[in-house]
Write a protein that holds these residues in place. Structure first.
Motif, PDB file in Angstrom:
ATOM      1  N   CYS A  95      -3.367  -3.969  -5.094  1.00 21.08           N
ATOM      2  CA  CYS A  95      -2.965  -2.627  -5.540  1.00 21.08           C
ATOM      3  C   CYS A  95      -3.035  -2.510  -7.061  1.00 21.08           C
ATOM      4  O   CYS A  95      -3.459  -1.473  -7.591  1.00 21.08           O
ATOM      5  N   ASP A 145      -6.546  -2.041  -7.963  1.00 23.36           N
ATOM      6  CA  ASP A 145      -6.948  -0.650  -7.698  1.00 23.36           C
ATOM      7  C   ASP A 145      -6.526   0.264  -8.851  1.00 23.36           C
ATOM      8  O   ASP A 145      -7.292   1.135  -9.270  1.00 23.36           O
ATOM      9  N   LEU A 191      -1.358   5.540  -7.198  1.00 21.86           N
ATOM     10  CA  LEU A 191      -2.808   5.744  -7.171  1.00 21.86           C
ATOM     11  C   LEU A 191      -3.134   7.241  -7.126  1.00 21.86           C
ATOM     12  O   LEU A 191      -4.056   7.700  -7.804  1.00 21.86           O
ATOM     13  N   SER A 192      -2.361   7.996  -6.349  1.00 24.33           N
ATOM     14  CA  SER A 192      -2.564   9.456  -6.285  1.00 24.33           C
ATOM     15  C   SER A 192      -2.268  10.093  -7.636  1.00 24.33           C
ATOM     16  O   SER A 192      -3.003  10.972  -8.099  1.00 24.33           O
ATOM     17  N   TYR A 215       2.424   1.607  -3.568  1.00 25.80           N
ATOM     18  CA  TYR A 215       1.486   1.926  -4.648  1.00 25.80           C
ATOM     19  C   TYR A 215       0.694   3.214  -4.425  1.00 25.80           C
ATOM     20  O   TYR A 215       0.100   3.731  -5.361  1.00 25.80           O
ATOM     21  N   GLN A 216       0.681   3.746  -3.187  1.00 30.21           N
ATOM     22  CA  GLN A 216      -0.110   4.950  -2.926  1.00 30.21           C
ATOM     23  C   GLN A 216       0.264   6.121  -3.841  1.00 30.21           C
ATOM     24  O   GLN A 216      -0.621   6.774  -4.386  1.00 30.21           O
ATOM     25  N   ILE A 258       0.845  -1.195   0.000  1.00 30.77           N
ATOM     26  CA  ILE A 258       0.000   0.000   0.000  1.00 30.77           C
ATOM     27  C   ILE A 258       0.879   1.244   0.000  1.00 30.77           C
ATOM     28  O   ILE A 258       0.634   2.189  -0.747  1.00 30.77           O
ATOM     29  N   GLY A 259       1.926   1.241   0.807  1.00 32.63           N
ATOM     30  CA  GLY A 259       2.850   2.379   0.848  1.00 32.63           C
ATOM     31  C   GLY A 259       3.536   2.602  -0.488  1.00 32.63           C
ATOM     32  O   GLY A 259       3.707   3.739  -0.930  1.00 32.63           O
TER      33      GLY A 259
END
Length: 126
Positions: A74, A77, A44-45, A40-41, A37-38
């Motif tokens: 991810c 997403d 995604l942003s 891929y964040q 998550i860290g």
């Protein structure tokens, strides 16, 4: 204009090249980060910003050798964000899923993603 997002890959994280001006998006290598998550964040942003001002054509190339379970969520997403972009009509979107000719797992993963999102998906043997 949105800045490019370039992340050099490591033995645990993929190389990422996201070019807003050309709509060329690429993820390659291995994706087994400790914190998916860290990692891929930022992608995604970036995608949220890109969706607001996309190129007329968006091509997502995925050339992963391997990814772990948390990375798979991810990736989904990211693909869902591309699905939103396609539905908006602002950009023609295509996903190019590359896999080694003898790698059935990666071929099947591409088929699975293809069935989960409403995007033009091309499975490409290397």
């Amino acid at each position: 204009m949105i800045e490019h997002l370039i992340i050099q890959g490591t033995h645990k994280t993929p190389t990422v090249k996201l070019h807003a001006d050309t709509g060329q998006l690429e993820i390659s290598g291995k994706s087994i980060p400790e914190n998916s998550i860290g990692f891929y964040q930022p992608l995604l942003s970036w995608m949220d910003n890109y969706i607001a001002q996309p190129a007329p054509k968006t091509e997502m190339k995925i050339l992963l050798e391997y990814f772990n379970t948390s990375s798979s969520k991810c990736l989904l997403d990211l693909l869902r964000k591309l699905e939103v972009l396609k539905k908006s009509g602002k950009s023609d979107v295509v996903v190019l899923w590359h896999y080694e000719v003898d790698d059935e797992d990666m071929m099947e993963a591409g088929q699975d993603y293809d069935s989960l999102v409403d995007l033009p998906f091309q499975l490409i043997k290397l």
